[in-house]
Design an enzyme around this catalytic site. Structure first.
Site, PDB file in Angstrom:
ATOM      1  N   HIS A   1       0.851  -1.202   0.000  1.00  0.00           N
ATOM      2  CA  HIS A   1       0.000   0.000   0.000  1.00  0.00           C
ATOM      3  C   HIS A   1       0.879   1.242   0.000  1.00  0.00           C
ATOM      4  CE1 HIS A   1       0.776  -0.519   4.286  1.00  0.00           C
ATOM      5  NE2 HIS A   1       0.215   0.646   4.559  1.00  0.00           N
TER       6      HIS A   1
ATOM      7  N   HIS B   1       1.389   3.907   1.992  1.00  0.00           N
ATOM      8  CA  HIS B   1       1.952   4.645   3.136  1.00  0.00           C
ATOM      9  C   HIS B   1       3.476   4.734   3.049  1.00  0.00           C
ATOM     10  CE1 HIS B   1      -1.836   4.100   5.847  1.00  0.00           C
ATOM     11  NE2 HIS B   1      -1.903   5.168   5.071  1.00  0.00           N
TER      12      HIS B   1
ATOM     13  N   ASP C   1       5.820   4.636   5.163  1.00  0.00           N
ATOM     14  CA  ASP C   1       6.657   3.662   5.873  1.00  0.00           C
ATOM     15  C   ASP C   1       6.690   2.306   5.144  1.00  0.00           C
ATOM     16  OD1 ASP C   1       3.895   3.405   6.783  1.00  0.00           O
ATOM     17  OD2 ASP C   1       4.625   2.000   8.295  1.00  0.00           O
ATOM     18  N   HIS C   2       6.065   2.233   3.968  1.00  0.00           N
ATOM     19  CA  HIS C   2       6.106   1.022   3.138  1.00  0.00           C
ATOM     20  C   HIS C   2       6.689   1.283   1.747  1.00  0.00           C
ATOM     21  CE1 HIS C   2       3.585  -1.337   6.005  1.00  0.00           C
ATOM     22  NE2 HIS C   2       3.370  -0.102   6.407  1.00  0.00           N
TER      23      HIS C   2
ATOM     24  N   HIS D   1      -7.492  -0.798   5.545  1.00  0.00           N
ATOM     25  CA  HIS D   1      -6.492   0.106   6.136  1.00  0.00           C
ATOM     26  C   HIS D   1      -6.332   1.300   5.191  1.00  0.00           C
ATOM     27  CE1 HIS D   1      -2.778   1.322   8.147  1.00  0.00           C
ATOM     28  NE2 HIS D   1      -2.097   1.189   7.034  1.00  0.00           N
TER      29      HIS D   1
ATOM     30  N   ASP E   1      -0.281  -3.911   6.140  1.00  0.00           N
ATOM     31  CA  ASP E   1      -0.941  -3.452   7.360  1.00  0.00           C
ATOM     32  C   ASP E   1      -2.409  -3.878   7.406  1.00  0.00           C
ATOM     33  OD1 ASP E   1       1.470  -2.296   7.921  1.00  0.00           O
ATOM     34  OD2 ASP E   1       0.788  -0.223   7.743  1.00  0.00           O
TER      35      ASP E   1
ATOM     36  N   HIS F   1       4.398  -4.810  10.530  1.00  0.00           N
ATOM     37  CA  HIS F   1       4.857  -4.186  11.780  1.00  0.00           C
ATOM     38  C   HIS F   1       4.997  -5.198  12.907  1.00  0.00           C
ATOM     39  CE1 HIS F   1       4.389   0.118  10.672  1.00  0.00           C
ATOM     40  NE2 HIS F   1       3.461  -0.351   9.843  1.00  0.00           N
TER      41      HIS F   1
HETATM   42 FE    FE Z   1       2.624   0.729   8.125  1.00  0.00          FE
HETATM   43 ZN    ZN Z   2       0.105   1.586   6.561  1.00  0.00          ZN
END
Ligand code: FE
Ligand code: ZN
Length: 256
Positions: free
Chosen positions: A57, A59, A61-62, A115, A134, A172
């Site tokens: 996805h 985001h 942090d990905h 999400h 996530d 995570h």
């Molecule tokens: Fe994440």
């Molecule tokens: Zn995420």
């Protein structure tokens, strides 16, 4: 007979990046590279050459390492067609039900939105390995930033339908706090109690709790059990339909 090697790289506070290498042909993917540097360092140590980035996805942090990895290695970046505008450097847009080939190994693409809208999971059936970003965490699930409870519940049911032996590689390391929350709903569930004790031991030893086994998630993760009368009774959610029960469990977790 597994031919995929999987390396797990902890980055940022609690993210995992995974490096997957098809040992026959040498194809190599980074799943959800938050950052480029730790991935490049791991590739150099292993002597692997990156051919793909697989994003679950959009985001940051990905996907934060996407462009730098593409520049350094010329890799192909794979993401959801529906989210193509938000996946940096996307080359290959895939849809629910599609396949991604990593050398001789194939992953099935599953839309598991909730999400975010346009969230996918990569299921390597031959490897019994699921990379689900996530959407599903060990003993938890992602927050509903873009989707509805009904959509997320439908996505989690798709993942729940996969074989028990599936190893769940999530985005995570949230398991310890997820376990504390799950115990507030379901304090006498023996599978949950066993998993919570195992998780505590692993974390005390500085070890990851991921991947987890899908069989254990099916029995102990409250977000996969919103239609289980046993959980609903324990959590005082009797009489709610699964979507309403799921929404209430998610709401409780949001304020936990
Ligand atoms: Fe994440
Ligand atoms: Zn995420």
């Amino acid at each position: 007979m597994t031919s995929l090697r999987i390396e797990q790289i902890p980055v940022l506070r609690d993210n995992y990046v995974y490096l997957l290498r098809d040992e026959q042909e040498g194809a190599c993917a980074a799943v959800d590279p938050s950052l480029a540097t730790p991935v490049l360092t791991a590739l150099a140590r292993l002597g692997w050459r990156l051919t793909h980035v697989l994003n679950t996805h959009h985001h940051h942090d990905h996907t934060g390492g996407n462009l730098e990895l593409k520049q350094a290695t010329g890799c192909t970046i794979v993401g959801h067609r529906r989210d193509a505008a938000r996946i940096p450097g996307i080359d290959l847009a895939v849809d629910d039900g599609g396949e991604v080939a990593l050398g001789g190994v194939r992953a099935q693409v599953m839309d598991v939105s909730g999400h975010t809208l346009g969230h996918i999971a990569y299921w390597f059936a031959s490897e019994q390995a699921l990379f689900c970003g996530d959407t599903l965490f060990s003993l938890g699930c992602g927050r509903l930033f873009e989707g509805t409870p009904a959509l997320m519940w439908a996505s989690l049911k798709k993942l729940r339908a996969l074989p028990n032996e599936t190893r769940v590689y999530c985005g995570h390391e949230y398991t310890e706090s997820n376990a504390r929350f799950a115990l507030t709903l379901d304090a006498h569930n023996p599978v949950l109690l066993r998993r919570a004790a195992e998780v505590q031991g692993l974390r005390e030893g500085g070890l990851p709790t991921v991947p987890s086994l899908l069989a254990s998630e099916k029995a102990a993760n409250p977000f996969l059990r919103a239609d289980d009368p046993g959980l609903l009774a324990a959590a005082r959610l009797d009489g709610l339909d699964p979507v309403a029960a799921f929404a209430e469990i998610r709401r409780r977790k949001d304020v936990f």
